[in-house]
Scaffold this motif. Structure first.
Motif, PDB file in Angstrom:
ATOM      1  N   ILE A 402      -7.078  -3.555  -4.343  1.00 33.41           N
ATOM      2  CA  ILE A 402      -6.275  -3.828  -3.298  1.00 33.41           C
ATOM      3  C   ILE A 402      -5.124  -4.108  -4.275  1.00 33.41           C
ATOM      4  O   ILE A 402      -3.630  -3.294  -3.901  1.00 33.41           O
ATOM      5  CB  ILE A 402      -6.037  -4.697  -2.914  1.00 33.41           C
ATOM      6  N   GLY A 405      -3.299  -0.383  -5.296  1.00 34.95           N
ATOM      7  CA  GLY A 405      -3.388   0.658  -4.636  1.00 34.95           C
ATOM      8  C   GLY A 405      -1.985   0.416  -3.815  1.00 34.95           C
ATOM      9  O   GLY A 405      -1.376   0.698  -3.061  1.00 34.95           O
ATOM     10  N   PHE A 406      -1.998  -1.543  -2.887  1.00 37.73           N
ATOM     11  CA  PHE A 406      -1.053  -1.473  -1.886  1.00 37.73           C
ATOM     12  C   PHE A 406       0.032  -2.976  -2.419  1.00 37.73           C
ATOM     13  O   PHE A 406       1.031  -2.772  -1.687  1.00 37.73           O
ATOM     14  CB  PHE A 406      -2.052  -2.377  -1.282  1.00 37.73           C
ATOM     15  N   VAL A 407       0.141  -3.456  -3.337  1.00 37.16           N
ATOM     16  CA  VAL A 407       0.608  -4.231  -3.988  1.00 37.16           C
ATOM     17  C   VAL A 407       1.588  -3.972  -5.194  1.00 37.16           C
ATOM     18  O   VAL A 407       2.599  -3.729  -4.527  1.00 37.16           O
ATOM     19  CB  VAL A 407      -0.034  -5.648  -3.873  1.00 37.16           C
ATOM     20  N   LYS A 410       4.518   1.721  -6.240  1.00 34.75           N
ATOM     21  CA  LYS A 410       3.535   3.792  -6.616  1.00 34.75           C
ATOM     22  C   LYS A 410       3.719   3.405  -8.501  1.00 34.75           C
ATOM     23  O   LYS A 410       3.190   3.789  -8.954  1.00 34.75           O
ATOM     24  CB  LYS A 410       3.100   3.773  -5.897  1.00 34.75           C
ATOM     25  N   LYS A 438      -6.407   3.293  -4.414  1.00 29.47           N
ATOM     26  CA  LYS A 438      -6.012   2.794  -3.592  1.00 29.47           C
ATOM     27  C   LYS A 438      -7.218   2.540  -1.753  1.00 29.47           C
ATOM     28  O   LYS A 438      -7.767   2.131  -1.150  1.00 29.47           O
ATOM     29  CB  LYS A 438      -5.374   3.558  -3.278  1.00 29.47           C
ATOM     30  N   TRP A 439      -8.522   4.143  -2.207  1.00 27.73           N
ATOM     31  CA  TRP A 439      -9.087   4.585  -1.358  1.00 27.73           C
ATOM     32  C   TRP A 439     -10.823   4.472  -1.474  1.00 27.73           C
ATOM     33  O   TRP A 439     -11.604   3.818  -0.552  1.00 27.73           O
ATOM     34  CB  TRP A 439      -8.598   5.998  -0.572  1.00 27.73           C
TER      35      TRP A 439
END
Ligand code: PFF
Length: 455
Positions: A402, A405-407, A410, A438-439
């Motif tokens: 997480i 991928g999200f914090v 990119k 990410k997924w």
């Protein structure tokens, strides 16, 4: 502080040291019995798929965090995203998990060391096959010998870490990992050549998909995480020692490939012999400590010298593999103590030896004098193992993916993975790697959590 930070000396050193962390009891002790419990070849295929699609991206994510921050697993995430409590918590987890794992891991390391010494004295070869299987049970339930062996094993590991990244960890791994491959390869060839081994070989090669269900998929991914030392702070810490020119994807893939190959070789070293001896492949955690001495004892009647030499080789491989992994667990704590409290490497090693040694003594005694203390049928050792492998490790791996991928931005992730755009191959594959981090990885981890809870 940055000036004092050491780096691995070369690409080979990076791969060998990370493979040293990855290749361990998870490959030789855990992989064969889990394959045995989940139906053989079909499970292996799922394991390979899980490693490529999920574990490899998580591995890359951990290395990325380590190298970007140049900090220990404790400080890495909160330094890249300051002020957020979640990432401080992730840092605490990343110190706490290896500490707990190190405590009980070095107990199994101690068992291996004891079996190595027994093989050197020719005990397995001299004993009757029926007696030899009871050695393990009476050894682990006694109160002195396993404790002494655990402390000895942990003490040697801490001693090596005390010598530093380059002259301790790197040097030891660069020599021991290639030797380990040769030893296990020799064992596999020998095992396949045993009369009656053919059934074991087809067990490992002919898939039977009727044995596969959600639970075995969860086990395959769990095994792959454990085997690659993911979700434990070790790879983040090693990532922080990788120099900025190194290709993260290449070294992560190289390490995963080495780890997978080693697990498969261990499968071929053990399963054909298990079948040749007519032992049940799903015999559980005692599989190698009971079946392998049985095999050496049976063969020893006719070929005592060969049998002794091979038993020494086999248990030596386990000790060395376990030690390089234990070293990476100790290193997580040592780098944290240095960064946070400026405690020197040697003093840190001593502190960790006392802490993990103490906790490990409790784990070790849980097979003997403390065996009465159980929760839901699990003794203290089992609780440590279950809680670390099925709860803490997955929680940290989820936080890691997480985070990347999200914090993290990119662009920052891309810069690390493509070496600032200079690595053209990684530039091409970046979208796939990023998508998996990410997924695919978070969803797979959540799926394992749910499966573990339901079943
Ligand atoms: N990956 C190691 C093995 O397969 O035995 C176990 C391990 C090592 C777990 C290092 C965690 C770790 F940090």
């Amino acid at each position: 502080m940055a000036a004092k930070r050491e780096y691995f000396g070369s690409r080979a050193a990076v791969i060998m040291s990370m493979a040293g962390s990855a290749i361990g009891l998870g490959n030789i002790w855990r992989f064969p019995y889990i394959v045995g419990e989940h139906g053989g070849a079909a499970f292996i295929l799922i394991y390979i798929l899980a490693t490529v699609l999920v574990s490899l991206p998580v591995f890359i994510a951990e290395v990325t965090i380590g190298r970007r921050s140049r900090l220990s697993a404790y400080g890495a995430m909160s330094a890249l995203r300051p002020g957020k409590k979640t990432w401080r918590f992730a840092g605490i987890l990343a110190i706490f998990i290896p500490l707990l794992i190190c405590s009980y891991y070095s107990v199994i390391g101690g068992w291996s060391l004891d079996f190595f010494l027994r093989s050197c004295t020719g005990e397995f070869v001299r004993s009757e096959p029926d007696e030899v299987t009871s050695i393990f049970g009476s050894f682990i339930s006694s109160s002195r010998a396993p404790v002494v062996m655990h402390l000895l094993f942990l003490g040697i590991s801490c001693f090596i870490v005390g010598h530093g990244v380059k002259s301790g960890i790197e040097k030891f791994s660069k020599i021991s990992i290639p030797v380990l491959f040769l030893l296990i390869l020799g064992m596999a060839v020998y095992s396949i050549s045993l009369p009656g081994a053919g059934a074991g070989v087809s067990y490992l090669l002919k898939p039977d998909f009727s044995q596969i269900d959600a639970k075995s998929c969860a086990y395959a991914l769990g095994q792959s995480f454990y085997s690659l030392s993911l979700g434990m702070g070790a790879i983040i810490t090693y990532g922080s020692y990788i120099n900025s020119k190194e290709d993260i994807v290449g070294s992560s893939a190289g390490t995963s490939l080495a780890d997978m190959t080693f697990a498969l070789l261990a499968g071929f070293a053990i399963m054909p012999a298990v079948f040749a001896a007519g032992i049940e492949p799903g015999a559980g955690p005692g599989l190698i400590f009971q079946s392998i001495p049985y095999i050496f004892s049976s063969i020893g009647t006719e070929l005592p010298i060969l049998s002794t030499v091979i038993s020494i080789m086999f248990f030596c491989s386990i000790v060395v593999a376990a030690m390089t992994s234990c070293i990476s667990l100790v290193e997580v704590g040592v780098s944290f103590l240095f960064e946070k409290f400026n405690i020197s490497r040697k003093a840190g090693c001593l502190l960790l030896f006392l802490l993990c040694g103490g906790l490990g003594v409790i784990c070790s005694l849980s097979f003997g004098p403390l065996s009465g203390y159980t929760v839901a049928g699990k003794n203290i050792f089992d609780i440590f193992d279950w809680f670390c492998s099925n709860v803490l490790l997955l929680a940290l791996a989820l936080l890691v993916v997480i985070f990347v991928g999200f914090v993290m931005k990119k662009e920052d992730v891309r810069e690390e993975i493509t070496n600032g755009g200079l690595n053209t191959r990684n530039k091409k594959i970046f979208p796939f790697v990023y998508f998996s981090i990410k997924w695919i990885a978070p969803l797979a981890i959540v799926a394992i959590f749910i499966t573990n809870i339901i079943f």
